[in-house]
Structure formats: structure tokens, C-alpha cells
Design a protein around this motif. Structure first.
Motif, short mmCIF file in Angstrom:
data_model
loop_
_atom_site.label_atom_id
_atom_site.label_comp_id
_atom_site.label_asym_id
_atom_site.label_seq_id
_atom_site.Cartn_x
_atom_site.Cartn_y
_atom_site.Cartn_z
N ALA A 236 0.14 -0.84 -0.09
CA ALA A 236 -0.41 0.27 -0.50
C ALA A 236 0.63 1.39 0.24
N ILE A 237 1.59 1.15 0.85
CA ILE A 237 2.43 2.22 1.18
C ILE A 237 3.26 2.41 -0.51
N ILE A 238 3.88 1.03 -1.32
CA ILE A 238 4.65 1.85 -2.33
C ILE A 238 3.61 1.95 -3.62
N ILE A 239 2.31 1.53 -3.36
CA ILE A 239 1.33 2.46 -4.69
C ILE A 239 0.85 3.97 -4.37
N ILE A 240 0.56 4.34 -3.02
CA ILE A 240 0.75 5.21 -2.82
C ILE A 240 1.85 6.44 -3.41
N LEU A 241 2.95 5.90 -2.70
CA LEU A 241 4.48 6.64 -3.25
C LEU A 241 4.34 6.73 -4.65
N ALA A 242 4.76 5.60 -5.18
CA ALA A 242 4.96 5.51 -6.67
C ALA A 242 3.88 6.70 -7.21
N TRP A 243 2.07 5.93 -7.36
CA TRP A 243 1.02 7.18 -8.21
C TRP A 243 1.35 8.68 -7.58
N GLY A 244 2.36 8.41 -6.75
CA GLY A 244 2.00 9.58 -5.72
C GLY A 244 3.11 10.96 -7.18
N TRP A 245 4.06 9.80 -7.04
CA TRP A 245 5.60 10.34 -7.74
C TRP A 245 5.28 10.53 -9.51
N ILE A 246 4.14 9.77 -9.95
CA ILE A 246 4.76 9.90 -11.34
C ILE A 246 2.84 10.84 -11.65
N ASP A 247 2.24 10.64 -10.99
CA ASP A 247 1.17 11.79 -10.80
C ASP A 247 1.54 12.93 -10.63
N GLY A 248 2.52 13.14 -9.72
CA GLY A 248 3.26 14.47 -9.09
C GLY A 248 3.78 15.01 -10.82
N MET A 249 5.10 13.80 -10.77
CA MET A 249 5.74 14.50 -11.92
C MET A 249 4.17 15.13 -13.35
N GLN B 83 1.18 16.41 -13.13
CA GLN B 83 0.38 17.32 -12.75
C GLN B 83 1.74 18.72 -12.73
N ASN B 84 3.13 18.38 -13.14
CA ASN B 84 4.03 19.07 -12.39
C ASN B 84 4.18 20.04 -14.62
N LEU B 85 4.12 19.10 -15.18
CA LEU B 85 3.92 19.25 -16.48
C LEU B 85 2.84 19.45 -17.13
N ILE B 86 1.48 19.45 -16.23
CA ILE B 86 0.26 20.04 -16.89
C ILE B 86 0.69 21.62 -16.43
N ASP B 87 0.50 21.53 -14.77
CA ASP B 87 1.09 23.08 -14.40
C ASP B 87 1.29 23.81 -14.71
N THR B 88 2.54 23.45 -14.86
CA THR B 88 4.68 23.71 -15.76
C THR B 88 3.22 24.79 -17.15
N THR B 89 2.81 23.54 -18.03
CA THR B 89 2.11 24.05 -18.83
C THR B 89 1.17 25.10 -19.00
N ILE B 90 0.39 24.74 -18.60
CA ILE B 90 -0.38 25.64 -18.12
C ILE B 90 -0.09 27.39 -17.65
N ASP B 91 0.27 27.29 -17.10
CA ASP B 91 1.20 29.03 -16.08
C ASP B 91 1.54 29.47 -17.41
N PHE B 92 2.55 28.60 -18.42
CA PHE B 92 3.16 29.62 -18.90
C PHE B 92 3.24 29.31 -20.09
N GLN B 93 2.33 28.48 -21.24
CA GLN B 93 1.91 27.84 -22.31
C GLN B 93 0.24 28.60 -22.77
N THR B 94 -0.64 28.11 -21.90
CA THR B 94 -1.99 27.67 -22.81
C THR B 94 -3.34 29.00 -21.52
N PRO C 215 5.55 15.19 -5.06
CA PRO C 215 4.73 13.91 -5.90
C PRO C 215 3.54 14.46 -4.80
N SER C 216 2.31 13.94 -5.75
CA SER C 216 0.94 14.22 -5.19
C SER C 216 0.64 13.24 -3.96
N ALA C 217 -0.82 14.53 -3.37
CA ALA C 217 -0.68 13.23 -1.57
C ALA C 217 -1.82 14.28 -1.51
N SER C 218 -3.18 13.38 -2.67
CA SER C 218 -3.91 13.88 -2.81
C SER C 218 -5.42 12.81 -2.09
#
Lengths: 256, 416
Positions: free
Chosen positions: B28-41, B43-54, B375-378
Motif C-alpha cells: 500500500a505504501i509503494i502504491i501511494i508513493l509510486a502513484w504520487g511520484w508519477i502523478d506529481g510529475m 501534474q507538474n508538466l500540466i501546471d507548468t504548461t498551463i501557467d506558461f503556455q496555454t 509527489p501528489s498527496a491527494s
């Protein structure tokens, strides 16, 4: 014995005939190439001058929009100075000196040295590149003739030449020229290394200045975007007039 | 009765039960952390694109949008103030509870020159104070006092290094004007910053919107693109409102409103798909972890086969035998899954607050991604992890439970 001597002499004569024929063939080939090279030399002579001064106009056409820019140009040997006169670009100056291109901006009162990477860009947004305006080499220095045709159309003689670059240090790998009997290239197609058409230059108007025929109105059309073209025309042309070399200095660019 | 018996069985061999629960706990820990990392990355890409481009929605002329990658400036719209006023009125009437931010953008390709050095640069406009905070300039400045306006600029550290620039020095900025000419202005470097994005450090110059317009010779009351920022959950409804306004009030222009997901194109679709695929991948990881429960249960059954035979001989039904083992496995799963999910969420939450600096790894890339990855912690990830870490062990327990329920009492008693 006599028979043997005769056949030897016949063989000798045949050899001489063959040699003469071969030499004649080489001379013919040489002369025919000389002829094509002469055409290019005469073409170069028409556009080579010691000095020139003219007023120029650039009509830049982008789809349905047209932008007109006017300028004055002074050129001497390998140097030139262009000063833009239209209100939007008033005071922008281009200087070619020692093979470099400099641009002066009156709003910044500063000079930009055009780097090699910027040489492919359009001169003031036109379809003429910075490289086109700075290049001052004769065609025969950079290109070799790969095909030649003489066309006679309605009693007019035209020469059709295909040139291929000798080195990679040229803006266009291949050029197809149609030259008229006054030795002006009335149509030039320029191709890149992949043999894609980069631009087409069509001479719309030619004027005679003394013994020289000089194009005074030229249309440059983009090879890919067909709705993009630039009409370059010159008026008040004077050849071989005295020009003060001081005007071709960077310091002079700062003078208002 | 059966449930109590199951709990007693778990307590009987505490060490084994603990180890089984521990495997689910770590999964369960691995799932939350791995998911958090990938989702965080992502989301980082989406947020940066929204902020600076779209932006959440971008408004620009259709001709501009078609050639956007070339940063054309000739497709500008006149009467900016009139347009923004009508847009603000419409949106504040239609969505009084939504908080909107309006930012005008004018990004142009140019040349930064100092002496004989000329380097291609991207000149990005800044139209509001808030926009400047997106770049986190104050936190990221390397030298100088970050200021824009009056031809003062903020420049990326790598570009400044290439031009050998220091704060207070002047450079010549040259760009194409809207009428196909060239124009240059002198600008003073107010600050050199580390933008936190590799491509930005190499090429970005931040400049006041009016200075950029002066450089491109554009009228101050014109705009090339207008970005709207608001909560993305309203994007579809607000897009409809804007389109209505464009059709009814500005029919003579070719203005178009584009939501961020359309601007991002296939990248956004791929990211959304990746998120869905991740749920399946993590469910599979948990299923593998559940094999420890299956193994434990099978060992249990073989060890207590005589007990099961006695229970069956005493009249316990097959269903009750199945439930006894099913409860046992499910309780072990829950005992590992709930604390595992809580602990994983807490770690992810702390990691999210701290953030991790990947500047050394991402510095060379031209990807529009912030160096600091959080990492996402939603709560959504927490509940999904909780759900699958409780459900999958329960499902996995069905296999040994069915085996136990199918045993014959005579066969089980033979082990006595």
C-alpha cells in the motif's frame, strides 16, 4: 616487302587521323564549354560594377497583405550601405563591410552584427535572405555547369543552364537559369541540397545603362509558400559614380 | 461466531499474521508513493504548461493559433480594452462565484546582443504582478533586484552566462516587427535568475508587456493572446460562454477560445491515459503482494486441516468454512492495507510539502517542467489505494477459502 611498308604507312596515317580527330573533338568540347562559360561571364559582367547608387522598393506580399518598404543604397566593390526611408523602419541601416553584415537601429542607437546563423533569415522580413544580399561571388567561382540548352523562341535566343555547386559553402546547391540574349538571367530557380525548390526569381523589367543591361524590377517567390513573394524594384540608378568610402564605416551608422 | 473464530485464528499465530499484513502494508505504501511520484510529475508538466503556455483558456486569432509555434505577431487584435471589458462583464455575470485572472501574453523570438555576441532568445511579456510570481523570481534570483518596466529585463542564468552579462549592464534586443521589419531596443538587466526550467534558463528574457510591444512596434491597445486562469473544473461551461461572446459581439474577428487540454493536444490525452493505466498497474502490484496472503492461508489450511475436519464433523457447513478462511484473509489484508495507506499518504504529504530538486537531472532538458517535483498527496489517491489494498487481498483469499470449503470431513480427519 613493299606491301608490308604500305600497310605500315596506312596504319600511321590512320593513327594521325585519329589523333587529329581526337584533338578536334577536345577543342570542340573545350570551345563549347567556353561558350557556356562566356555566357555566365557576360551575365556576371552585367551585374558587376565598381559602384552603384539607387533608390529601392521592397513590396513584401504575404497572402493578401502587402507591406512596402523604401530605401536608398550605396555600394562600392564589396561594400554597401542601405538606409530605410519608409516611416515604420525609418533610419534602420544595413552595412556590409569586410564580409560582415551590421544593422543599426535608431530606436536603440546601437548596432547588431548579423551572425552566421542569422544569414539565412529574410532581409527586413522579405524573401531575400541576408546571405543573398551579402554574397558577392561570381557564379563560375562557386558553380559548375551541368547542362546547357540553347532555345530559339520567336527569333529570340535564350540559354538554359543548370548549375551545381562546387562546394557546400553556397546558399543554393543547384540553380536553373534562363538567360536572354542580353545576358540577363530572366528566370532563376534555386534549389537546396535535397533538390527542393527554395525560391524562384523572375526579372520583370530590364533597363539598359550604357552598354549594360540591368534588371530593375525582380519578383522573388518562395518555393514552398507560393502566396509569399517580394517585388524588389530600383529607380534613380547611377553606376560607377564616386562614393566617399567613409560612408561604409560602423561609426557612420551612428550619424543621424 | 465465524467472524470471532477468524479473529481467534489470526491471534493464534501472531507472527505469521503480522508478516502477511506487513506485505500488504508495504504494498500500500509503494502504491501511494509510486502513484504520487508519477502523478506529481504529470501534474507538474500540466501546471507548468498551463501557467506558461496555454492558460486554462487561451483567446487568440485563428491565424495566430495555426502558426503559434513560429510566434507570429502580425495576427494581433485591436481594441484590447474594449474586448477585455466585454469579456469580464460576461464572465462575472455568468459565473459570479468563479475567480478569474486575465493575462495578456506576447512572446516573441528575438536576438540578444552584447558587443560582437548575438544569441537567439525568447522574449516573454509580463503583464501583471501575479504573472511574475509564477516564475517565483524572488526565490530564484541569483543576482540583482528583479524588476521590469522602463526597459528593465530579467534574464535566465545560462543566457546571461553566454552573453557574459551582469546585472545593471545593457544589451541590445532585436526582433521582427509586426510589419516584417526589424527593430532593436536597449534594455538593462535588473536580475539574473534560475527559472527552475532548463529551457527557460537558456533562452528566456522577461520584459514588461508594453516594452515588448514597443520592440515589436505594436500598438499598446492591441493584443496577440489573452490567457484566462480559473479552476479547471469549470472549463467546459466557461468555454461555451466565451464562444457565445465571440460569435455575438466580435463576429468580424477570427478570435478563437481554446481550452488547455486542446492546446496541449495529444500530450494531455496521453497523460490522462497513463493515469488510468497506472490504476491497473498498481492493482496488479497489490495482487502480487496478496500472494503472500494466499500462501499464508494455504499454510493455515494445511496446518489446521484436522481442525477443519472436526468442525465439518460437528456440522459446520461448507459456506461457513469458506467464510472462516475468507474473513481471516480479508482481516489480515485490512490490517495491512489501512495503516499502509495512511502511512503512505503521510509520507507522500510530507514529500509534497518538501518537494525534490531535480535541477541536475532536468537542467539539460528543454522540457517545460519545473525542477522541483512534488509527489501528489491527494485524498483521491489515498482512497483508491485504501480501496484496492483492502479489496484485492479479500479477492485473493477466495482461492484458499474455496479449497478449504471443498475438503471432505473424512479426508480432513485422516490427518489426525
Amino acid at each position: 616487302m613493299n606491301k608490308f611498308k604500305k600497310s605500315k604507312e596506312i596504319k600511321k596515317i590512320k593513327k594521325i587521323h585519329f589523333m587529329l580527330f581526337f584533338i578536334a573533338f577536345i577543342i570542340f568540347i573545350f570551345l563549347s564549354f567556353q561558350n557556356e562559360e562566356d555566357i555566365l561571364k557576360k551575365l556576371d559582367e552585367n551585374v558587376t560594377f565598381e559602384s552603384i547608387h539607387y533608390t529601392g522598393t521592397l513590396e513584401i506580399i504575404r497572402n493578401n497583405n502587402k507591406i512596402i518598404k523604401t530605401f536608398e543604397c550605396w555600394a562600392k566593390n564589396d561594400l554597401f550601405l542601405i538606409i530605410f526611408k519608409n516611416p515604420e523602419d525609418n533610419g534602420v541601416k544595413y552595412l556590409k563591410k569586410d564580409g560582415n553584415l551590421y544593422v543599426y537601429f535608431p530606436s536603440a542607437d546601437d548596432v547588431l552584427t548579423i551572425s552566421k546563423s542569422m544569414m539565412k533569415q529574410g532581409f527586413m522580413g522579405s524573401d531575400i535572405s541576408n546571405e543573398d544580399i551579402t554574397r558577392n561571388r561570381k557564379l563560375l567561382d562557386d558553380y559548375s555547369i551541368v547542362s546547357f540548352n540553347k532555345i530559339i523562341e520567336k527569333d529570340n535566343i535564350f540559354y538554359e543552364l543548370t548549375l551545381q555547386a562546387k562546394t557546400k559553402d553556397v546558399p543554393y546547391f543547384m540553380q536553373k537559369l534562363i538567360i536572354n540574349s542580353d545576358f540577363v538571367a530572366i528566370k532563376t530557380e534555386q534549389y537546396d541540397l535535397a533538390k527542393r525548390l527554395v525560391k524562384t526569381i523572375i526579372v520583370d523589367e530590364i533597363k539598359k545603362f550604357g552598354s549594360r543591361y540591368y534588371p530593375v524590377k525582380v519578383t522573388i517567390q518562395d518555393g514552398i509558400k507560393t502566396s509569399y513573394k517580394t517585388i524588389f524594384s530600383i529607380t534613380d540608378v547611377s553606376f560607377n559614380i564616386p562614393i566617399d568610402p567613409k560612408i561604409f564605416t560602423i561609426q557612420n551608422l551612428y550619424n543621424k | 461466531m465465524i467472524f470471532k473464530l477468524a479473529i481467534l485464528n489470526i491471534k493464534r499465530n501472531k507472527k505469521r499474521s503480522f508478516l502477511s499484513a506487513l506485505s500488504i502494508f508495504f504494498a500500500a505504501i509503494i502504491i501511494i508513493l509510486a502513484w504520487g511520484w508519477i502523478d506529481g510529475m504529470l501534474q507538474n508538466l500540466i501546471d507548468t504548461t498551463i501557467d506558461f503556455q496555454t492558460g486554462t483558456i487561451k483567446i487568440a486569432s485563428e491565424s495566430f493559433l495555426k502558426q503559434e509555434k513560429f510566434l507570429p505577431i502580425e495576427f494581433y487584435i485591436e481594441n484590447k480594452s474594449d474586448f477585455i471589458e466585454k469579456l469580464q462583464n460576461k464572465l462575472s455575470n455568468d459565473y459570479p462565484k468563479v475567480n478569474f485572472e486575465y493575462e495578456e501574453r506576447l512572446n516573441i523570438a528575438g536576438i540578444a546582443s552584447k558587443g560582437e555576441l548575438s544569441i537567439p532568445a525568447l522574449i516573454n511579456s509580463i503583464s501583471t504582478e501575479k504573472e511574475l510570481t509564477k516564475y517565483q523570481i524572488k526565490r530564484r534570483k541569483i543576482e540583482g533586484n528583479p524588476e521590469i518596466g522602463n526597459k528593465k529585463i530579467i534574464i535566465g542564468k545560462d543566457l546571461a552566462k553566454k552573453l557574459n552579462l551582469k546585472t545593471g549592464e545593457s544589451i541590445l534586443l532585436v526582433t521582427k516587427t509586426y510589419i516584417s521589419g526589424l527593430n532593436g531596443i536597449k534594455a538593462t538587466v535588473s536580475s539574473i535568475v534560475d527559472f527552475g526550467i532548463g529551457s527557460f534558463n537558456k533562452s528566456i528574457i522577461l520584459m514588461d508587456i508594453n516594452d515588448v510591444k514597443q520592440l515589436a512596434k505594436l500598438n499598446e491597445n492591441s493584443f496577440v493572446q489573452l490567457l484566462l486562469f480559473f479552476d479547471i473544473k469549470y472549463v467546459d461551461d466557461i468555454l461555451k460562454s466565451i464562444n457565445n461572446l465571440l460569435v455575438n459581439s466580435f463576429p468580424e474577428t477570427d478570435l478563437k477560445a481554446v481550452p488547455f487540454n486542446v492546446s496541449m493536444g495529444q500530450i494531455y490525452g496521453t497523460m490522462q491515459m497513463m493515469r488510468k493505466v497506472l490504476i491497473i498497474v498498481f492493482a496488479f502490484i497489490l495482487f502480487l503482494a496478496s500472494f503472500i496472503i494466499i500462501n499464508t492461508m494455504m499454510m493455515n489450511i494445511f496446518e489446521r486441516i484436522n481442525e477443519l475436519g472436526t468442525l465439518m464433523a460437528m456440522g459446520t457447513t461448507k459456506k461457513e468454512i469458506f467464510l472462516l478462511n475468507f474473513y481471516e484473509g480479508t482481516i489480515i489484508g485490512i490490517l495491512g492495507g489501512i495503516p499502509g495507506s495512511i502511512f503512505g499518504y503521510l509520507i507522500a504529504f510530507i514529500m509534497n510539502k518538501i518537494g525534490f530538486d531535480f535541477s541536475k537531472l532536468l537542467g539539460g532538458y528543454s522540457m517545460l517542467m519545473n525542477y522541483i517535483i512534488r509527489p501528489s498527496a491527494s485524498l483521491a489517491i489515498f482512497f483508491v489505494s485504501l480501496f484496492i489494498s483492502c479489496i484485492i487481498p479479500a479477492i485473493a483469499t477466495i482461492i484458499p477459502s474455496k479449497y478449504a470449503s471443498k475438503l471432505l470431513p473424512t479426508e480432513a480427519l485422516r490427518h489426525l
